[in-house]
Scaffold this motif. Structure first.
Motif, short mmCIF file in Angstrom:
data_model
loop_
_atom_site.label_atom_id
_atom_site.label_comp_id
_atom_site.label_asym_id
_atom_site.label_seq_id
_atom_site.Cartn_x
_atom_site.Cartn_y
_atom_site.Cartn_z
N TYR A 1 29.21 49.28 53.34
CA TYR A 1 28.93 48.63 52.06
C TYR A 1 30.00 49.07 51.09
O TYR A 1 30.14 50.26 50.79
CB TYR A 1 27.55 49.01 51.56
CG TYR A 1 27.17 48.36 50.25
CD1 TYR A 1 26.81 47.01 50.20
CD2 TYR A 1 27.20 49.08 49.05
CE1 TYR A 1 26.49 46.40 49.00
CE2 TYR A 1 26.86 48.48 47.85
CZ TYR A 1 26.51 47.14 47.83
OH TYR A 1 26.19 46.54 46.64
N ASN A 2 30.78 48.11 50.58
CA ASN A 2 31.91 48.42 49.72
C ASN A 2 31.84 47.65 48.41
O ASN A 2 31.54 46.44 48.40
CB ASN A 2 33.23 48.08 50.43
CG ASN A 2 33.49 48.97 51.62
OD1 ASN A 2 33.55 50.19 51.48
ND2 ASN A 2 33.62 48.38 52.79
N ASN A 3 32.13 48.36 47.31
CA ASN A 3 32.21 47.77 45.97
C ASN A 3 33.66 47.79 45.49
O ASN A 3 34.40 48.76 45.76
CB ASN A 3 31.35 48.56 44.98
CG ASN A 3 29.88 48.43 45.27
OD1 ASN A 3 29.32 47.36 45.22
ND2 ASN A 3 29.25 49.56 45.61
N TYR A 4 34.05 46.74 44.78
CA TYR A 4 35.39 46.68 44.20
C TYR A 4 35.27 46.24 42.74
O TYR A 4 35.02 45.07 42.44
CB TYR A 4 36.27 45.68 44.97
CG TYR A 4 36.52 46.10 46.41
CD1 TYR A 4 37.59 46.92 46.74
CD2 TYR A 4 35.66 45.68 47.42
CE1 TYR A 4 37.81 47.31 48.06
CE2 TYR A 4 35.87 46.06 48.74
CZ TYR A 4 36.95 46.87 49.05
OH TYR A 4 37.16 47.25 50.36
N ASN A 5 35.43 47.20 41.83
CA ASN A 5 35.45 46.90 40.40
C ASN A 5 36.87 46.52 40.00
O ASN A 5 37.82 47.27 40.27
CB ASN A 5 35.00 48.13 39.60
CG ASN A 5 33.53 48.43 39.76
OD1 ASN A 5 32.68 47.72 39.26
ND2 ASN A 5 33.23 49.51 40.50
N GLN A 6 37.02 45.37 39.34
CA GLN A 6 38.35 44.89 38.95
C GLN A 6 38.20 43.85 37.84
O GLN A 6 37.09 43.64 37.33
CB GLN A 6 39.11 44.32 40.16
CG GLN A 6 38.24 43.71 41.26
CD GLN A 6 37.52 42.46 40.84
OE1 GLN A 6 38.14 41.58 40.25
NE2 GLN A 6 36.25 42.36 41.10
N ASN A 7 39.30 43.26 37.41
CA ASN A 7 39.27 42.34 36.28
C ASN A 7 39.56 40.90 36.67
O ASN A 7 40.15 40.14 35.90
CB ASN A 7 40.25 42.80 35.18
CG ASN A 7 41.69 42.75 35.67
OD1 ASN A 7 41.96 42.75 36.87
ND2 ASN A 7 42.63 42.70 34.73
N MET A 8 39.17 40.51 37.88
CA MET A 8 39.30 39.12 38.32
C MET A 8 37.92 38.46 38.27
O MET A 8 37.01 38.85 39.01
CB MET A 8 39.86 39.04 39.74
CG MET A 8 40.04 37.62 40.24
SD MET A 8 40.60 37.54 41.97
CE MET A 8 39.11 38.12 42.82
N SER A 9 37.75 37.49 37.42
CA SER A 9 36.46 36.80 37.31
C SER A 9 36.32 35.75 38.41
O SER A 9 37.30 35.13 38.83
CB SER A 9 36.33 36.15 35.94
OG SER A 9 37.28 35.11 35.80
N ILE A 10 35.08 35.57 38.87
CA ILE A 10 34.75 34.54 39.85
C ILE A 10 33.63 33.70 39.25
O ILE A 10 32.54 34.21 38.99
CB ILE A 10 34.31 35.14 41.18
CG1 ILE A 10 35.38 36.10 41.74
CG2 ILE A 10 34.02 34.05 42.20
CD1 ILE A 10 34.96 36.82 43.01
N THR A 11 33.90 32.45 39.00
CA THR A 11 32.90 31.55 38.41
C THR A 11 32.69 30.35 39.33
O THR A 11 33.61 29.89 40.01
CB THR A 11 33.34 31.07 37.02
OG1 THR A 11 34.63 30.47 37.12
CG2 THR A 11 33.40 32.24 36.05
N SER A 12 31.45 29.86 39.32
CA SER A 12 31.08 28.74 40.18
C SER A 12 31.19 27.43 39.40
O SER A 12 30.70 27.32 38.27
CB SER A 12 29.66 28.93 40.70
OG SER A 12 29.28 27.84 41.51
N THR A 13 31.83 26.42 40.00
CA THR A 13 31.96 25.08 39.41
C THR A 13 31.54 24.05 40.45
O THR A 13 31.46 24.36 41.65
CB THR A 13 33.41 24.81 38.96
OG1 THR A 13 34.24 24.72 40.12
CG2 THR A 13 33.91 25.93 38.05
N PRO A 14 31.28 22.82 40.04
CA PRO A 14 30.90 21.78 41.02
C PRO A 14 31.94 21.57 42.11
O PRO A 14 31.60 21.18 43.24
CB PRO A 14 30.75 20.53 40.14
CG PRO A 14 30.39 21.06 38.79
CD PRO A 14 31.17 22.33 38.65
#
Length: 233
Positions: free
Chosen positions: A92-105
Motif C-alpha cells: 500500500y503506497n501513498n504519493y503526496n504531490q501537487n498534480m491534481s486529478i479531476t473527473s470530466t465527461p
C-alpha cells in the motif's frame, strides 16, 4: 568385636564400589538441521518518491508505503548460503504531490496545482498484490539466525485498488478506479543488512500511469521507494 569390624569393612568396600559404578551423565546431542531455510516472512516500511516527474511537479509532504508477505526460501548450494525465493505479498503506497486529478465527461484531466492555491490534501494511493522473485546471498548457519545478507530481485505487482484525493476550500474530490493507472507494475529491488532489520530500495521499471497527460505531454513517473525491511522466519 570381630563381627563389628567385619561388618564395618564390608559396608566401606561396598560404598567404594558403588561410587565407582555410578552411571555417567547422558548429555543430549544437538540435532543439526541440514535442511534449514531462512527469511520466510517480510514486512517493509518505505518513504515514497517519484522519478521522471513532469515539469512543475513536486512532493512537499511525507509519502509512506507499507508492504508485507511470504517468501519460499530455496537454497541452491550445499552450505545453504545462496538461495532463490519467491512468494506473494501486498503493498500500500501513498504519493503526496501537487498534480491534481479531476473527473470530466471526456475522462480524467491532470494539471499542476498553482503555487498560490491553498489545499490540505492532494495524493493518490495504490493497493497492489505483489509477486517477488529474488536471488539471495547470506552468511547464515543452522546455529544462528543472525547473519549478513544481500537480497535482490524483481517484483511484479497488480493494482487492486486506487484512490485520488484532493481537498481544498472549494470542496473535496475523490476518484477511484482510475483507468489511467497501469494495472501491471514491475520493478527491481535490493535489501541488505544484518539480522532482522535491513535497508531496502525499490525502483519501478515502468511508469505508474499509462495514459495520463499534462498539457498534452505524457506523465511517465516511476516509483522510487526507500526504507527498511524486516525478515522473520
Amino acid at each position: 568385636m570381630r563381627l563389628f569390624l567385619s561388618c564395618f569393612l564390608f559396608f566401606t568396600v561396598f560404598n567404594v564400589f558403588a561410587q565407582q559404578n555410578t552411571a555417567p551423565e547422558i548429555v543430549p546431542l544437538a540435532k543439526i538441521d541440514s535442511l534449514y531455510r531462512e527469511d520466510q516472512f517480510y514486512f517493509a516500511i518505505t518513504y515514497n518518491t517519484l522519478s521522471d516527474k513532469p515539469a512543475g511537479l513536486s512532493q512537499s509532504k511525507f509519502s509512506s508505503g507499507f508492504s508485507g508477505g511470504f517468501l519460499r526460501d530455496m537454497p541452491i548450494n550445499k552450505k545453504r548460503t545462496v538461495a532463490i525465493a519467491s512468494g506473494i505479498g501486498f503493498s500500500y503506497n501513498n504519493y503526496n504531490q501537487n498534480m491534481s486529478i479531476t473527473s470530466t465527461p471526456s475522462g480524467n484531466e491532470y494539471a499542476i496545482i498553482d503555487a498560490d492555491a491553498k489545499y490540505s490534501k492532494n495524493k493518490f494511493s495504490l493497493l497492489s498484490v505483489d509477486v517477488p522473485v529474488e536471488f539471495r546471498w547470506r552468511t547464515s548457519t543452522f546455529e544462528s539466525h543472525k547473519f549478513w545478507r544481500i537480497y535482490t530481485g524483481i517484483k511484479f505487482s497488480y493494482l487492486l485498488y486506487d484512490k485520488s484525493a484532493f481537498n481544498s476550500s472549494m470542496g473535496k474530490t475523490h476518484i477511484n478506479g482510475n483507468k489511467d493507472f497501469d494495472k501491471i507494475q514491475y520493478g527491481a529491488y535490493i535489501s541488505s543488512g544484518y539480522n532482522t532489520i535491513n535497508l531496502y530500495a525499490y525502483y519501478g521499471l515502468n511508469p505508474l500511469f499509462k495514459s495520463a497527460k499534462i498539457a498534452g505531454e505524457p506523465v511517465k513517473m516511476n516509483a522510487l521507494n526507500l526504507g527498511i525491511i524486516f525478515y522473520i522466519l
